[in-house]
Write an enzyme that holds these catalytic residues in place. Structure first.
Site, short mmCIF file in Angstrom:
data_model
loop_
_atom_site.label_atom_id
_atom_site.label_comp_id
_atom_site.label_asym_id
_atom_site.label_seq_id
_atom_site.Cartn_x
_atom_site.Cartn_y
_atom_site.Cartn_z
N GLY B 54 0.82 -1.19 0.00
CA GLY B 54 0.00 0.00 0.00
C GLY B 54 0.86 1.25 0.00
N SER B 55 0.32 2.34 -0.53
CA SER B 55 1.00 3.63 -0.45
C SER B 55 0.75 4.25 0.92
CB SER B 55 0.51 4.54 -1.56
OG SER B 55 0.88 4.01 -2.82
N GLY B 56 1.39 5.39 1.18
CA GLY B 56 1.24 6.06 2.46
C GLY B 56 2.38 5.79 3.42
N HIS B 57 3.35 4.97 2.98
CA HIS B 57 4.51 4.66 3.82
C HIS B 57 5.79 5.25 3.25
CE1 HIS B 57 1.77 1.89 5.69
NE2 HIS B 57 1.67 1.14 4.62
N LYS B 105 5.69 -7.41 3.03
CA LYS B 105 5.38 -7.24 4.45
C LYS B 105 4.23 -8.18 4.81
CE LYS B 105 4.54 -2.71 4.24
NZ LYS B 105 4.48 -2.62 2.76
N ASP B 110 -1.72 -8.11 1.17
CA ASP B 110 -0.51 -8.12 0.34
C ASP B 110 -0.16 -9.55 -0.06
OD1 ASP B 110 -0.56 -5.48 1.16
OD2 ASP B 110 1.56 -5.36 1.65
N HIS B 220 -0.57 1.09 9.86
CA HIS B 220 -1.85 1.56 9.31
C HIS B 220 -2.74 2.07 10.42
CE1 HIS B 220 -0.28 -1.86 6.94
NE2 HIS B 220 -0.41 -0.99 5.96
#
Lengths: 335, 335
Positions: B54-57, B105, B110, B220
């Site tokens: 996911g994006s945001g990291h 991860k 995922d 998250h």
């Protein structure tokens, strides 16, 4: 106030202890004076490059000590100038026998303390000293702590480029002249989405409503040009760019170095998005090319959310010095 | 929600466009697939290293594409797995003929999407594929999106070290074995001072009182071990370190690589202060040496304030691979 700290009065020294421990290959820290110097000192015969100012703008300035940028930096309390003795100590720490350039941001407190330091140095028969003052912020003419324009993002660019020039052996006058030219070729403007909180104060510096932003914010939370409603990133980018491009009198076909700088609390996903907007506007609306860019947290205001845009009118020589190796905690490539 | 964006549904693609424009020397971006690949592709005969999530990291994962780390990365929506086609595209983008290691991860979404991708790849007669799953977070055993421990900071270390091993010519099995060993030698725990807001949700993921922190937070915003009163940095560092050191069964005289990671909204001045505390406790209380360290925002949770600590049990070979040149937007030295 919600921060990771112990005693608000010890934030700067405890943070510098961490910087020293994290980067023993690059720098050494005198925790008593809160002066950071390049590991092993300045190479004899190389012009020294020094900066200093209030803390809270990390990585500026201490995080730019290393190879190809600063030889020493002195750190004041958060948003407070270093005292004269610190500037004197930083000068001596950076002196390799070829003189020292002091890079200062245009804030009254910084300049007064630095001038007192320069008087002390002259009394010590130190004459090989040049001062470069940055004043690139087009938002306001005078400000809370400033006569004339504030020094912001251009400071990072001046430190990188003068550092590169000193590393390749230019003399004191040439390094200082380059620094002044880089400042003269640079303009900036910033925006805040939130305030920040100075640890010793414990309360937010200012207040913004949930749907409000401050255009032209200063890096200490000084008022900008105007408050505006929260708006799309494209409109924020356009609002920051217009006065910068106009003040620089950028013409179609010119090239720039862009610093898209985070204020500390804005995540990288938003900063890259803002860079996309800035670059698109420059390319498509202004006919200006981005020769080089830097996107991230480089001159911050503690945990403030927001960003600033700095444009530097580029030429081949500036790009060449930009690409020269640099190895510091905050900026590193080619080394 | 106060963010620098245009349309919440276009944050990822507009940010990737900025990443591509900022780093044309290092990487190329397929905006349709949202796959980032090393500029010029993987050197023939080199094992490819891929990650995605996911994006945001940010800078994880796309910001670790370049030399000496990842050859390709695929980017899901914020906090959402990429779809199988993206993993397939990233695999092909990274394939230099010597096989590809996928670093994942440990999150259920995922792993499911990646497994579907691997089925597709096997149907294409792609067999030279190894998977390394990180699960270093000691805070909780199972979590909102996880069976077993969550993968967090160790992911950055695995990507760096496997990237270095691939760059120096190790084969697929050796690269995968190294990745699994690095994960097995690593443990992490994090703390949140504030929540974060997913753009498409528009409201904070969770709520913390003004004097409250969440120990063991997930990247998250998943719940951790417990909420606790805001406390001095020293106590926070001790609370994060104790379960990490114990789970790793670190003994006096051992050495570690430390990642002191910011969650996105915490300024560098606090992160270095926290690193000072972590290092002091390791040295003075645990008799453990810090061989190498990394302090900054490396695996973030949007604008969340807080940090995490990852320890990797070091040896000479790990330090040697750590020091190998790396040139990516997010991590760069020696190149």
């Amino acid at each position: 106030m919600k921060k990771l700290l112990n005693d608000p009065g010890r934030v700067v020294v405890e943070s510098l202890a961490g910087l020293a421990a994290a980067h023993p290959d690059l720098l050494e820290v005198d925790l008593g004076q809160r002066v950071v110097r390049r590991r092993g000192g300045t190479r004899p015969g190389k012009v020294g490059v020094v900066s200093g100012g209030g803390s809270g703008h990390e990585p500026l300035h201490a995080g730019y000590v290393g190879v190809g940028m600063l030889d020493a930096a002195c750190c004041g309390e958060v948003f407070t100038s270093p005292v004269p003795d610190q500037f004197v100590a930083a000068h001596h720490a950076a002196d390799g026998g070829a003189g020292v350039v002091h890079v200062l941001k245009n804030y009254t407190g910084d300049l007064l303390n630095a001038e007192m330091a320069h008087d002390i140095l002259r009394a010590q028969d130190v004459d090989a000293l040049e001062v470069v003052v940055t004043d690139d912020d087009v938002a306001v003419l005078d400000s809370t702590f400033t006569a004339g324009r504030r020094g912001v993002g251009a400071t990072v660019l001046v430190e990188k480029l003068v550092g590169a020039a000193a590393e390749e052996g230019r003399d004191l006058a040439a390094c200082a002249a380059l620094g002044r030219e880089v400042n003269a070729r640079s303009r900036s403007m910033g925006v805040a989405l939130t305030s920040c909180t100075v640890p010793s104060a414990g309360v937010a510096t200012f207040a913004l409503a949930d749907d409000e932003i401050e255009l032209g914010i200063g890096i200490h939370g000084e008022p900008g040009r105007r408050r505006a409603p929260l708006q799309p990133a494209h409109d924020v980018a356009a609002a920051l760019l217009a006065p910068v491009v106009e003040d620089l009198a950028l013409r179609r076909g010119e090239a720039v170095v862009v610093l898209l700088n985070g204020m500390g609390g804005t995540p990288l996903i938003e900063l890259y998005l803002m860079f996309h907007e800035v670059r698109s506007i420059l390319h498509e609306t202004r006919g200006v090319t981005v020769a080089r860019s830097l996107v991230g947290n480089y001159i911050t205001s503690l945990e403030m959310a927001g960003c600033s845009v700095t444009l530097l009118r580029a030429d081949d020589e500036i790009v060449r010095l930009w690409d020269a190796p640099v190895a510091t905690p905050g900026l590193r490539w080619g080394a």
